[in-house]
Design a protein around this motif. Structure first.
Motif, PDB file in Angstrom:
ATOM      1  N   ALA A  28      77.096  59.881  61.980  1.00  0.00           N
ATOM      2  CA  ALA A  28      77.166  61.125  62.762  1.00  0.00           C
ATOM      3  C   ALA A  28      75.766  61.674  63.013  1.00  0.00           C
ATOM      4  CB  ALA A  28      78.027  62.157  62.041  1.00  0.00           C
ATOM      5  N   LEU A  29      74.914  61.649  62.003  1.00  0.00           N
ATOM      6  CA  LEU A  29      73.541  62.131  62.177  1.00  0.00           C
ATOM      7  C   LEU A  29      72.779  61.233  63.145  1.00  0.00           C
ATOM      8  CD1 LEU A  29      72.735  63.178  58.517  1.00  0.00           C
ATOM      9  CD2 LEU A  29      72.866  64.696  60.505  1.00  0.00           C
ATOM     10  N   ALA A  30      72.993  59.931  63.053  1.00  0.00           N
ATOM     11  CA  ALA A  30      72.319  58.997  63.965  1.00  0.00           C
ATOM     12  C   ALA A  30      72.723  59.291  65.403  1.00  0.00           C
ATOM     13  CB  ALA A  30      72.659  57.561  63.593  1.00  0.00           C
ATOM     14  N   GLN A  31      73.978  59.624  65.617  1.00  0.00           N
ATOM     15  CA  GLN A  31      74.427  59.959  66.971  1.00  0.00           C
ATOM     16  C   GLN A  31      73.740  61.234  67.463  1.00  0.00           C
ATOM     17  OE1 GLN A  31      78.670  60.369  67.321  1.00  0.00           O
ATOM     18  NE2 GLN A  31      78.606  60.154  69.536  1.00  0.00           N
ATOM     19  N   CYS A  32      73.615  62.234  66.600  1.00  0.00           N
ATOM     20  CA  CYS A  32      72.919  63.477  66.968  1.00  0.00           C
ATOM     21  C   CYS A  32      71.463  63.218  67.339  1.00  0.00           C
ATOM     22  CB  CYS A  32      72.939  64.473  65.809  1.00  0.00           C
ATOM     23  SG  CYS A  32      74.532  65.147  65.379  1.00  0.00           S
ATOM     24  N   LEU A  33      70.848  62.272  66.637  1.00  0.00           N
ATOM     25  CA  LEU A  33      69.417  62.008  66.797  1.00  0.00           C
ATOM     26  C   LEU A  33      69.106  60.851  67.734  1.00  0.00           C
ATOM     27  CD1 LEU A  33      68.416  62.343  63.037  1.00  0.00           C
ATOM     28  CD2 LEU A  33      68.242  64.089  64.825  1.00  0.00           C
ATOM     29  N   SER A  34      70.147  60.212  68.259  1.00  0.00           N
ATOM     30  CA  SER A  34      69.960  59.040  69.121  1.00  0.00           C
ATOM     31  C   SER A  34      69.119  57.973  68.435  1.00  0.00           C
ATOM     32  CB  SER A  34      69.318  59.444  70.459  1.00  0.00           C
ATOM     33  OG  SER A  34      70.122  60.363  71.131  1.00  0.00           O
ATOM     34  N   THR A  35      69.516  57.637  67.215  1.00  0.00           N
ATOM     35  CA  THR A  35      68.804  56.622  66.456  1.00  0.00           C
ATOM     36  C   THR A  35      69.811  55.764  65.705  1.00  0.00           C
ATOM     37  OG1 THR A  35      66.912  56.248  64.984  1.00  0.00           O
ATOM     38  CG2 THR A  35      68.418  58.034  64.371  1.00  0.00           C
ATOM     39  N   ASN A  36      69.314  54.937  64.826  1.00  0.00           N
ATOM     40  CA  ASN A  36      70.132  54.018  64.058  1.00  0.00           C
ATOM     41  C   ASN A  36      70.480  54.633  62.701  1.00  0.00           C
ATOM     42  OD1 ASN A  36      70.571  51.726  62.116  1.00  0.00           O
ATOM     43  ND2 ASN A  36      70.314  50.554  64.013  1.00  0.00           N
ATOM     44  N   PRO A  37      71.704  54.446  62.185  1.00  0.00           N
ATOM     45  CA  PRO A  37      72.064  54.985  60.872  1.00  0.00           C
ATOM     46  C   PRO A  37      71.146  54.518  59.738  1.00  0.00           C
ATOM     47  CG  PRO A  37      74.030  54.232  62.016  1.00  0.00           C
ATOM     48  CD  PRO A  37      72.853  53.796  62.846  1.00  0.00           C
ATOM     49  N   VAL A  38      70.578  53.330  59.861  1.00  0.00           N
ATOM     50  CA  VAL A  38      69.657  52.842  58.834  1.00  0.00           C
ATOM     51  C   VAL A  38      68.423  53.739  58.769  1.00  0.00           C
ATOM     52  CG1 VAL A  38      68.160  50.913  58.163  1.00  0.00           C
ATOM     53  CG2 VAL A  38      70.473  50.473  59.009  1.00  0.00           C
ATOM     54  N   VAL A  39      67.925  54.154  59.917  1.00  0.00           N
ATOM     55  CA  VAL A  39      66.775  55.064  59.968  1.00  0.00           C
ATOM     56  C   VAL A  39      67.139  56.388  59.302  1.00  0.00           C
ATOM     57  CG1 VAL A  39      65.239  56.347  61.518  1.00  0.00           C
ATOM     58  CG2 VAL A  39      65.838  53.975  62.037  1.00  0.00           C
ATOM     59  N   VAL A  40      68.342  56.883  59.581  1.00  0.00           N
ATOM     60  CA  VAL A  40      68.807  58.134  58.973  1.00  0.00           C
ATOM     61  C   VAL A  40      68.860  57.983  57.458  1.00  0.00           C
ATOM     62  CG1 VAL A  40      70.784  59.698  58.737  1.00  0.00           C
ATOM     63  CG2 VAL A  40      70.081  58.909  61.003  1.00  0.00           C
ATOM     64  N   ARG A  41      69.455  56.903  56.960  1.00  0.00           N
ATOM     65  CA  ARG A  41      69.577  56.712  55.512  1.00  0.00           C
ATOM     66  C   ARG A  41      68.209  56.628  54.839  1.00  0.00           C
ATOM     67  NH1 ARG A  41      74.258  54.034  57.191  1.00  0.00           N
ATOM     68  NH2 ARG A  41      73.254  52.022  57.502  1.00  0.00           N
ATOM     69  N   ARG A  42      67.284  55.928  55.473  1.00  0.00           N
ATOM     70  CA  ARG A  42      65.936  55.799  54.902  1.00  0.00           C
ATOM     71  C   ARG A  42      65.253  57.169  54.810  1.00  0.00           C
ATOM     72  NH1 ARG A  42      63.148  52.811  58.734  1.00  0.00           N
ATOM     73  NH2 ARG A  42      64.565  51.110  58.281  1.00  0.00           N
ATOM     74  N   THR A  43      65.347  57.938  55.877  1.00  0.00           N
ATOM     75  CA  THR A  43      64.703  59.249  55.903  1.00  0.00           C
ATOM     76  C   THR A  43      65.410  60.226  54.973  1.00  0.00           C
ATOM     77  OG1 THR A  43      64.008  58.845  58.181  1.00  0.00           O
ATOM     78  CG2 THR A  43      63.957  61.122  57.412  1.00  0.00           C
ATOM     79  N   MET A  44      66.738  60.231  54.998  1.00  0.00           N
ATOM     80  CA  MET A  44      67.491  61.122  54.120  1.00  0.00           C
ATOM     81  C   MET A  44      67.246  60.780  52.656  1.00  0.00           C
ATOM     82  SD  MET A  44      69.082  63.546  55.590  1.00  0.00           S
ATOM     83  CE  MET A  44      68.649  63.891  57.273  1.00  0.00           C
ATOM     84  N   GLY A  45      66.985  59.509  52.376  1.00  0.00           N
ATOM     85  CA  GLY A  45      66.659  59.113  51.010  1.00  0.00           C
ATOM     86  C   GLY A  45      65.413  59.826  50.503  1.00  0.00           C
ATOM     87  N   LEU A  46      64.422  59.985  51.369  1.00  0.00           N
ATOM     88  CA  LEU A  46      63.216  60.735  50.986  1.00  0.00           C
ATOM     89  C   LEU A  46      63.557  62.186  50.676  1.00  0.00           C
ATOM     90  CD1 LEU A  46      60.724  59.396  53.706  1.00  0.00           C
ATOM     91  CD2 LEU A  46      60.764  58.796  51.272  1.00  0.00           C
ATOM     92  N   LEU A  47      64.440  62.770  51.497  1.00  0.00           N
ATOM     93  CA  LEU A  47      64.840  64.165  51.279  1.00  0.00           C
ATOM     94  C   LEU A  47      65.685  64.293  50.007  1.00  0.00           C
ATOM     95  CD1 LEU A  47      65.726  65.280  54.913  1.00  0.00           C
ATOM     96  CD2 LEU A  47      63.566  65.522  53.692  1.00  0.00           C
ATOM     97  N   ARG A  48      66.494  63.286  49.716  1.00  0.00           N
ATOM     98  CA  ARG A  48      67.289  63.294  48.483  1.00  0.00           C
ATOM     99  C   ARG A  48      66.359  63.216  47.271  1.00  0.00           C
ATOM    100  NH1 ARG A  48      70.884  58.693  48.689  1.00  0.00           N
ATOM    101  NH2 ARG A  48      68.961  57.621  48.185  1.00  0.00           N
ATOM    102  N   ASP A  49      65.339  62.361  47.344  1.00  0.00           N
ATOM    103  CA  ASP A  49      64.378  62.250  46.236  1.00  0.00           C
ATOM    104  C   ASP A  49      63.665  63.580  45.992  1.00  0.00           C
ATOM    105  OD1 ASP A  49      65.098  59.591  46.064  1.00  0.00           O
ATOM    106  OD2 ASP A  49      63.268  58.836  47.031  1.00  0.00           O
ATOM    107  N   ALA A  50      63.477  64.356  47.059  1.00  0.00           N
ATOM    108  CA  ALA A  50      62.829  65.670  46.951  1.00  0.00           C
ATOM    109  C   ALA A  50      63.836  66.770  46.626  1.00  0.00           C
ATOM    110  CB  ALA A  50      62.093  66.006  48.247  1.00  0.00           C
TER     111      ALA A  50
END
Length: 152
Positions: A28-50
């Protein structure tokens, strides 16, 4: 030269997440951002670590904001993303023997340092809550405009 839009994308995703009561999937986030879900997971992982977001697995899982929006600044997010370069311009030769190029480099470097410090200071003053409030104002104006158009 390609711009680094990760901060913008993260802000976009977080504001979408703030509007949802339920967790948002990477799809769902990838659709909002016009990107790939893998990119979302990688970036969200950084936010989760923080500890800015949490993730839940399973059918009703997804990403959820874990903090109060007023406690997170753009600067914190910029730092969480690894502090990508603010400017894509720079000196052509850092260790030049040419006195003209040394003078140019010194002027540019000082200016870049001052501009970056000013930008990072401003990033430290803007919170996710500020952005959410601006979105809410714009959304209300948009609805008012649509109502006026429908009445005509």
């Amino acid at each position: 030269m390609k711009k680094n839009s990760r901060l913008s994308a993260v802000l976009h995703a977080l504001l979408h997440m703030a509007e949802h009561d339920e967790p948002m999937t990477s799809d769902a986030l990838a659709q909002c951002l016009s990107t790939n879900p893998v990119v979302v997971r990688r970036t969200m992982g950084l936010l989760r670590d923080a500890k800015i977001v949490t993730s839940e697995r399973g059918h009703a899982g997804g990403w959820r904001i874990a903090v109060d929006l007023s406690s997170v600044t753009l600067r914190q997010l910029h730092e969480t993303l690894g502090e990508p370069a603010i400017f894509a311009i720079g000196n052509s030769n850092e260790d030049s023997q040419c006195l003209v190029e040394q003078a140019v480099n010194a002027a540019l470097e000082d200016t870049f340092i001052e501009a970056e410090a000013l930008l990072l200071k401003r990033f430290g003053e803007i919170t996710l809550a500020d952005l959410a409030q601006d979105f809410a104002r714009r959304h209300a104006q948009w609805h008012q405009q649509k109502e006026l158009e429908n009445e005509s």
